[in-house]
Design an enzyme around this catalytic site. Structure first.
Site, PDB file in Angstrom:
ATOM      1  N   LYS A  68       0.853  -1.188   0.000  1.00  0.00           N
ATOM      2  CA  LYS A  68       0.000   0.000   0.000  1.00  0.00           C
ATOM      3  C   LYS A  68       0.893   1.244   0.000  1.00  0.00           C
ATOM      4  O   LYS A  68       1.898   1.285   0.716  1.00  0.00           O
ATOM      5  CB  LYS A  68      -0.897  -0.027   1.244  1.00  0.00           C
ATOM      6  CG  LYS A  68      -1.911   1.104   1.322  1.00  0.00           C
ATOM      7  CD  LYS A  68      -2.801   0.963   2.553  1.00  0.00           C
ATOM      8  CE  LYS A  68      -3.882   2.022   2.615  1.00  0.00           C
ATOM      9  NZ  LYS A  68      -4.784   1.855   3.775  1.00  0.00           N
ATOM     10  N   SER A 167      -9.808   1.871   2.744  1.00  0.00           N
ATOM     11  CA  SER A 167      -8.923   2.597   1.872  1.00  0.00           C
ATOM     12  C   SER A 167      -7.864   1.724   1.188  1.00  0.00           C
ATOM     13  O   SER A 167      -7.275   2.173   0.211  1.00  0.00           O
ATOM     14  CB  SER A 167      -8.192   3.676   2.670  1.00  0.00           C
ATOM     15  OG  SER A 167      -7.345   3.115   3.645  1.00  0.00           O
ATOM     16  N   SER A 191     -10.031  -0.264   7.051  1.00  0.00           N
ATOM     17  CA  SER A 191      -9.437  -0.208   5.715  1.00  0.00           C
ATOM     18  C   SER A 191      -8.739  -1.468   5.227  1.00  0.00           C
ATOM     19  O   SER A 191      -8.351  -1.534   4.057  1.00  0.00           O
ATOM     20  CB  SER A 191      -8.455   0.956   5.638  1.00  0.00           C
ATOM     21  OG  SER A 191      -9.161   2.134   5.387  1.00  0.00           O
TER      22      SER A 191
END
Ligand code: GLN
Length: 500
Positions: A68, A167, A191
């Site tokens: 990420k 997210s 997330s």
């Protein structure tokens, strides 16, 4: 893959090349990777092959990993999917990613996400939205025709294409779409778990303090945790053992031994007490989600667990408390982006310092981030601190107390992960409240700092995955993973997305 590598059926370079080829073929559609580190991947894979040839290597030697874009990676562009970190190449490596490389992980690249991890659908990224590899059965013909770069308005993605959740949307989409076998995510209010749920895969947020936050771009420091996203519970367990552990550079990371989570997986749930919180049966709950939840409980009972009704009375205050605490911390954390030392700098040479700050922050932050900075600044301001921030902190304590009391009676808690399946790209972004409501089942765990995992529970009538969440006691990831493993076997979810 680990077995194949050890048995020399294929090399780490083969594995990296296969994944890079898949990324090349389909990433333009998914927009999951923001940065692809091809050369680095091949170099790291070659180094892994050399180790494997000597019978050496770490726990994940030669395994490709997607990261990420919230983790700082030395000399590799790190953006948090924000324009304000334009061109930022950190001079250091985050502790968690360093652990991954030390254990033999091969870096494929950096994954798209909501800007600064604020969002539930990957719609707030400066680098454009992410498309889920899942499609509704009846709109299986929906395809992306073509697309411009880094800007949602330039995408010709049909509004009916599905979001991957957020997210960590790029991480979940990439794993579900076979662009990488495992990915790193972060979870502040859901997330990791919610995108795992939307994408029919597994993601675990460990207890706050399990993984070091050092080198992870901060959103809300008292909530942020790193965790893995993978295709099954075992893969998550292996990854988690690599990722966690005490770090002197993060004072909130705990001095605890790191268990071999994968070795502890038996799937035996006999005698385990599993709590079903009545407050999670929210009004108007989707009947298919309710049915999946009931079936999950039934399967655990049939496997020998005891199902216990519990109450978490302050649940309904979790979301409002979260949306005060998280923006408050975000407004403070994001004050550092001022255009001085790194990232974007806007304005003209003759501008005053204040004008330069203002122009940089106006140009650098997206709408959602600005909204949260404003909310956060407001709730921390002298006149409102007691009414909002202090009160939210008290509510947070009550929520943690609810869990503490419940865990006197049960070993783990079973709930749905999200109140809906993945929604269409054009569906919810106009209404922030509906979007925030997506976190209703994940946020309480985050406020209490507890571990939570999401595993696929069922397919709905549209052919989309729905997730089940298991919540555990602080630092008892072993039970969470083990019950999830047992349930995963009982559910036997085998559907994979249609893909491009
Ligand atoms: N969706 C939540 C939010 O927007 C959670 C995000 C997260 O966990 N990073 O705040």
């Amino acid at each position: 893959m680990r077995e194949g590598l050890r048995a020399r059926k294929f090399s780490a370079v083969d594995l990296a090349e296969a994944h890079l080829a898949e990324i090349e073929k389909t990433n333009a559609h998914y927009n999951a990777f923001i940065t692809i580190t091809r050369d680095k991947a091949l170099d790291m894979a070659a180094a892994s092959d050399a180790k494997l040839a000597k019978g050496q290597g770490g726990l994940i030697e030669g395994i490709p990993v997607g990261v990420k874009d919230l983790f700082c990676t030395k000399d590799v562009l790190t953006t948090a999917a924000s324009h304000i970190l334009d061109g930022f190449k950190p001079p250091y490596e985050s502790t968690v990613t360093q652990k991954i490389w030390d254990a033999g992980g091969v870096m494929l690249g950096k994954l798209n996400m909501d800007e600064f991890a604020m969002g539930s659908a990957n719609l707030t990224s400066y680098y454009g939205l992410v498309v889920s590899p899942w499609q509704k059965v009846q709109s299986a013909e929906c395809r992306v025709q073509s697309k411009g770069e880094n800007d949602n308005s330039a995408l010709s993605t049909p509004n009916s294409a599905l979001v991957p959740g957020g997210s960590s949307g790029g991480s979940a989409a990439a794993v579900a779409a076979n662009l990488c076998p495992v990915a790193l995510g972060t979870d502040t209010g859901g997330s990791i778990r919610q995108p795992a749920s939307f994408c029919g895969i597994v993601g675990i947020k460990p207890t706050y303090g399990r993984c070091s936050r050092w080198g992870i771009v901060a959103f809300a420091s008292s909530l942020d945790q790193a965790g893995p996203i993978a295709r099954n519970v075992r893969d998550c367990a292996i990854m988690l053992s690599v990722m966690c552990g005490h770090d002197a550079k993060d004072s909130t990371s705990m001095k605890l031994a790191v268990p071999d989570f994968a070795a502890a997986l038996s799937g035996n749930v006999k005698g385990k007490k599993i709590g079903i919180p009545k407050e999670y049966r929210v009004d108007g709950m989707d009947a298919e989600i309710l049915a999946m939840w009931d079936r999950g409980a039934t399967l655990l009972r049939e496997a020998g667990a005891e199902i216990v009704d519990i109450s978490l009375p302050h649940t309904k205050y979790a979301l409002p408390a979260y949306y005060i605490v998280a923006p408050a911390e975000c407004s403070s954390n994001l004050a550092r982006y001022d255009g001085i030392r790194f990232g974007l700098r806007a304005g003209d040479a003759g501008d005053s310092l204040t004008a330069m700050y203002e122009k940089t922050r106006a140009a650098g932050f997206g709408q959602e981030v600005k909204k949260r900075i404003l909310i956060g600044t407001y709730v921390l301001s002298a006149g409102y601190y007691d009414a909002y921030y202090k009160k939210a902190q008290r509510v947070r304590w009550l929520i943690a107390e609810d869990f503490r009391k419940a865990f006197e009676k049960v070993d783990a808690i079973l709930t749905p992960t999200a109140p809906s399946a993945a929604f269409a790209i054009g569906e919810k972004n106009i209404d922030p409240i509906t979007m925030y409501l997506n976190d209703v089942f994940t946020v309480p765990t985050s406020l209490a700092g507890l571990p939570g995992i999401s595993i696929p529970g069922a397919l709905n009538k549209d052919g989309l995955p729905l997730g089940l969440q298991l919540i555990g006691k602080a630092f008892d990831e072993e039970t969470v993973l083990n019950v999830a493993y047992g349930l995963e076997q009982a559910i036997n979810f085998k559907t994979i997305p249609l893909g491009v």
